[in-house]
Design an enzyme around this catalytic site. Sequence first.
Site, PDB file in Angstrom:
ATOM      1  N   GLU A 181      79.475  35.925  56.731  1.00 18.45           N
ATOM      2  CA  GLU A 181      78.606  34.725  56.050  1.00 18.45           C
ATOM      3  C   GLU A 181      77.082  34.593  56.710  1.00 18.45           C
ATOM      4  O   GLU A 181      76.654  33.635  57.297  1.00 18.45           O
ATOM      5  CB  GLU A 181      79.110  33.190  55.881  1.00 18.45           C
ATOM      6  CG  GLU A 181      80.565  33.458  55.241  1.00 18.45           C
ATOM      7  CD  GLU A 181      81.088  32.067  55.144  1.00 18.45           C
ATOM      8  OE1 GLU A 181      82.066  31.890  54.129  1.00 18.45           O
ATOM      9  OE2 GLU A 181      81.326  31.524  56.064  1.00 18.45           O
ATOM     10  N   GLU A 194      86.731  36.022  50.530  1.00 13.75           N
ATOM     11  CA  GLU A 194      87.525  34.712  50.594  1.00 13.75           C
ATOM     12  C   GLU A 194      87.857  33.913  49.383  1.00 13.75           C
ATOM     13  O   GLU A 194      86.838  33.358  48.855  1.00 13.75           O
ATOM     14  CB  GLU A 194      86.840  33.711  51.665  1.00 13.75           C
ATOM     15  CG  GLU A 194      86.735  34.646  53.229  1.00 13.75           C
ATOM     16  CD  GLU A 194      85.920  33.558  54.310  1.00 13.75           C
ATOM     17  OE1 GLU A 194      85.829  32.444  53.849  1.00 13.75           O
ATOM     18  OE2 GLU A 194      85.599  34.205  55.007  1.00 13.75           O
TER      19      GLU A 194
END
Length: 693
Positions: free
Chosen positions: A151, A310
């Site tokens: 991320e 995710e």
Amino acid sequence: MTKTLHAKSLKVGVCYYPEHWSSDMWDSDLEMMRHMGITMVRVGEFAWSIFEPKDGEFSFQLFDEFIERAGQFGIGVILGTPTATPPAWLTYKYPEVLNVSLDGIQFQHGLRRHYNYNSPVYQQYCRRIVEKMAKHYGENTHVIGWQIDNELNCEIDVFYSERDHEAFRQWLTVKYGTLDRLNHAWGTVVWSQTYTAWEQVHLTRPNPSHSVNPHQALDEKRFISNSVMRFVENQTEVIRQYAPHQFITTNGIFGHLDTHELTERYLDFISYDSYPNFGMLADDESLRDREWSFNLSVARSVSPNFCVMEQQAGPGGWVNRIEQPTPLPGQLRLWAFQSLAHGADAIVFFRWRTAPFGTEIYWHGIFDYDNQPNRRVAEIGQTINEVSLLADKLAGSLVQADVALLRDYNNDWDGEVDTWHGPYTKKSVKEWFRGLQTSHVPCDVLNLSETTQLADLRRYKVLVYPHPVVLSERVTELLEQFVSAGGILITGCRAGLKDVNGHCRQVSMPGPLKNLFGVQVSDFTRIQGAYEVPNLVWNGDESSSGCIHAVDFNEVLQPTSEDCTVLATYDRNYYSGTPALVQNSFGKGTTYYYGSVFTRELAKKLIELTGLVDTENKLVSTTEEVELEIRRNPLTGDRYVFLLNYSGQPQAVHLHHGCRNALNGELIEGDLVLDGYDVLVCEVPDGGATARG
């Protein structure tokens, strides 16, 4: 060339942390994964202290053992580079790797993402750990791919360490060459900001007004994006060398990063992290979890087929923030199919088991702390079984859309500072997406850049570019070519105001778009103070006033072309009766210019005017609560129509033509009821009815 996930079959995986669990649990976990149909796991993205417990001492034993066991169960491994969490020995020995706030406060060790991209020491250590891992696992047949970091730019997307200031100056010398060119681009003649030596130039620093030079701020975002890309390149370079047969991706789409350029230059495809439950925290009249369909569309604009690295598997929450409700029965399945409907060919649930310790103890996985079966386990198991029915048919199929919402990084970044257009774009995009969603019109998001080609635009019948304030000459020419060839282009207020440096053009708005839209702006105002929000009067019909509001900002329009037609006027303030919305013919195409900020009501009106709703040949009729998306197999021509019910209440569906329920094989037609949070996937053979809602 667009980078995309090339999968022969849909894949389902799960995030797993072998370092968190006793090795005695691994086999039972892997056996359960195999039983559920999970074929891949993501590991290692936060495990630097496991791989390198001390400076220069490397250990692969734990992950070697787990990866070997995973392979024995037929489960492939995605290996994360652990650079999002530098170990304590590194940050203690080299504190210069730590990031610094705008106020000059250095962030300290703990949690994650506390480093800065431009530290030579950190770049060196990152390259070393990634090289060691790539050499060790590059030929491991159980490792199928790599995730770079985790991320990028999440948590924080601004960097003010001393090394960042130095790197910024170096980047500027390459971009501008001379201080004269820099001073011109930044407009430093204002307030005596002119620089006479490069050492005087910095990233934004504290100042009395807590404001910024907007042109400098725009370059800062470009610089940060470039810094991330060099950081990623430092890792992908060695992975390509030692692991040439394993894919490379990264997860998430966050601020101050040109994800399109990053993917095109360094990755095989992009991955996205999808948590629609964030939408359930909204207390306004929004799309809530359905808004994640827009985010997934942005991911699809990077890679037409992508991975969701995710996928939400339970309620999310840290110990101190991000409180979410537990997903209601059916929502986890709904959100997984939401990802599939928007182009995901791989879904990795986060996570397998909820962590009993650490900051994310309330970010729940498929299993809870007790490791016992629960309704989430059963629901995700059902979802995986249904995905397996689509696995070979859906993989590689592309989302179909006749309309695209245009965006670009220059306007996004400039709009963070310039509140005379940034908030308008966010609102207009949201309202357009709401209008398209509730009209059952699938749409894409298309990123415009200097490398965009006319063919990229001509895939669509209609393009909506809500507020293109920062506009280059090349993009202007591209839009003209699209409309001239028969396309439809819609835009709103403030268009064409600035050049690529963020300077306001010294011509009437919409600047270079004047000929394309056949109009110029003669006056304008924010709707504040004594100004009332006007209504639109359509074609001089006063009875139409009150249905659609012209909110936030109003431009008074003056047609400049004989082919320009006034469609609607304002009904109040000193400019009552003047044009608010005009239509213009340009070549074989049509443009619409709106002198205000878009609302859902106006978006739906323009959806009708442009013919985006096919009422004669549609396959499906249903309620606004149901999303309709279409994926088409480019080889067979077969289409898969996804119907997603975001309401907890049953919704009526009418199929005008017979088709097959792809989730159970049954032939269906006529009136159906879609239960609360339920999903239907209709398989329409090539040559079947038009799949429009």
